[in-house]
Enzyme design. Sequence first.
Site, PDB file in Angstrom:
ATOM      1  N   LYS A  74      -1.256   1.115  12.055  1.00 28.74           N
ATOM      2  CA  LYS A  74      -1.352   0.817  10.626  1.00 28.74           C
ATOM      3  C   LYS A  74      -2.456  -0.212  10.439  1.00 28.74           C
ATOM      4  O   LYS A  74      -2.540  -1.179  11.205  1.00 28.74           O
ATOM      5  CB  LYS A  74      -0.013   0.269  10.120  1.00 28.74           C
ATOM      6  CG  LYS A  74      -0.009  -0.045   8.625  1.00 28.74           C
ATOM      7  CD  LYS A  74       1.370  -0.495   8.155  1.00 28.74           C
ATOM      8  CE  LYS A  74       1.404  -0.769   6.653  1.00 28.74           C
ATOM      9  NZ  LYS A  74       2.724  -1.210   6.169  1.00 28.74           N
ATOM     10  N   SER A 149       4.694   1.350   2.190  1.00 27.26           N
ATOM     11  CA  SER A 149       3.257   1.245   2.295  1.00 27.26           C
ATOM     12  C   SER A 149       2.661   1.917   3.533  1.00 27.26           C
ATOM     13  O   SER A 149       1.473   2.184   3.581  1.00 27.26           O
ATOM     14  CB  SER A 149       2.861  -0.235   2.297  1.00 27.26           C
ATOM     15  OG  SER A 149       3.365  -0.876   3.466  1.00 27.26           O
ATOM     16  N   SER A 173       8.881  -0.346   4.021  1.00 25.78           N
ATOM     17  CA  SER A 173       7.651   0.404   4.317  1.00 25.78           C
ATOM     18  C   SER A 173       7.604   1.165   5.628  1.00 25.78           C
ATOM     19  O   SER A 173       6.640   1.884   5.875  1.00 25.78           O
ATOM     20  CB  SER A 173       6.449  -0.523   4.253  1.00 25.78           C
ATOM     21  OG  SER A 173       6.117  -0.748   2.910  1.00 25.78           O
TER      22      SER A 173
HETATM   23  N1  GLN Z   1       7.678  -1.158  -1.688  1.00 30.08           N
HETATM   24  C1  GLN Z   1       7.845  -2.531  -1.368  1.00 30.08           C
HETATM   25  C2  GLN Z   1       6.739  -3.332  -1.982  1.00 30.08           C
HETATM   26  O1  GLN Z   1       5.962  -2.777  -2.668  1.00 30.08           O
HETATM   27  C3  GLN Z   1       7.904  -2.723   0.121  1.00 30.08           C
HETATM   28  C4  GLN Z   1       6.588  -2.702   0.799  1.00 30.08           C
HETATM   29  C5  GLN Z   1       6.672  -2.998   2.259  1.00 30.08           C
HETATM   30  O2  GLN Z   1       7.726  -2.889   2.874  1.00 30.08           O
HETATM   31  N2  GLN Z   1       5.539  -3.412   2.815  1.00 30.08           N
HETATM   32  O3  GLN Z   1       6.624  -4.511  -1.816  1.00 30.08           O
END
Ligand code: GLN
Length: 486
Positions: A74, A149, A173
Amino acid sequence: MHTKTIKQLSVLLHTKQISATELANLFLRRMQQSDLNAFTHIDETLTLQQAAAADKRLAQGDATALTGIPIAHKDIFVTRGWRSTAGSKMLANYSSPFDATVVEQFNAAGMVTLGKLNCDEFAMGSSNENSFFGPVKNPWDKSAVPGGSSGGSAAAIAARLAPAATATDTGGSIRQPASFCGVTGIKPTYGRVSRFGMIAFASSLDQGGPIAKTAEDCALLLNEMAGFDPRDSTSVERDSEDFTRDLNGSLQGLKIGVPREYFGPGLASDVEQAVRAALNEYEKLGATLVDISLPKTELSIPVYYVIAPAEASSNLSRFDGVRYGHRASEYTDLSDMYKKTRAEGFGEEVKRRILVGAYVLSHGYYDAYYLQAQKIRRLIAQDFQDAFRQCDVIMGPVAPTVAWDLGDKTDDPVANYLADIFTLSTSLAGLPGMSIPCGFGQGGKNAKRPVGLQIIGNYFNEAKLINVAHQYQSVTDWHLRQPADT
Ligand code: GLN
């Protein structure tokens, strides 16, 4: 070959039925032919250098179980050689002088880096549409989001562009994109995996973990990823573990907590059906279902969307045009340079979070928002401890719906936040959580869209989660299904 698990590829490499170089070339070709936009940076020369080094180790007999296995990272983990962008214009041309600890660990094991995976900007998002490099498409249905994400990580595994990927989970995410793309992912207990070199979003929540096809593969990856790191002050000091040790343990007598709050009116019926069918399967394996309550589930959304932006606003203050990345080309003085750099370098969602974060931390509002959120965070964690007195693991949906259409929620940030309802509380509590494929929902016009089953464990119970997931994967084949054109 590209459909094989890490476990299978490892055997083929060690018995010289394939070389690391052949394997790297095979996946590099697949990546080039893909139109999913899953990667932000590929460098064939670097990949093939690592593959040649892996082949040497395999020939010399000093290889590990993961030597020669390709992996993609990632683009939130910094890497020497490959650019490290965090999906942001701010870091679009940034090269790190060092590797993240996680990357270092996989390199030391002899894994071969395929490149960097697209993600939401600074890991903020649930659909991968917040990336400066454009959205990733869901391989099951290219009109759908892959989740976020870590959308690139999940899409790459689902489309068989890589057998292994790293990801991070701050509020879901790893689990949510794994669910949307029909692959397996685990977010370990907070502190298990080093955050050193993981570009920070919300430091009290961020946790790295693997995404792969099977629970067993995730265990093999976690074996390398987990461990104490003196360079991360919140890394936990624990002896290393073999996460594959309980793979074959029987589930007879396992108590599965099923939280009432996860099956309310907001849950789509196709997701509910698939999740309930999975719970039935677990009963056949000898488990019993226990009705439990996690009463603060709903509060996890406001709590998370106060705490995460607060930490983000602080973490992102380092991007000032001086220390890293982008700098505005025209400005009148220092203050103007800061303003223009940040106005140009950050995307809309990141700016929104910085504003919210600065607001809730500001004098006069701190007590009302930030402090209050911290107190409720503690109560959310307590809910889980109460629940674990009645059960060994907790199961439910990962998200209220299957993947939505690209563009569907881009004008409505709150709609995105609401879709995180079932993953945020695990993160706020710092608990380990997993997503495994358990069926398909209605989704788009023609294509099926995957559903994930979430498995939540108590602190440091990753080996149990992997055992529970593996047993299900031994009697079902959802995790082996793949999108039509792969
Ligand atoms: N969807 C959540 C956010 O927008 C979690 C994102 C994540 O876990 N990096 O913050």
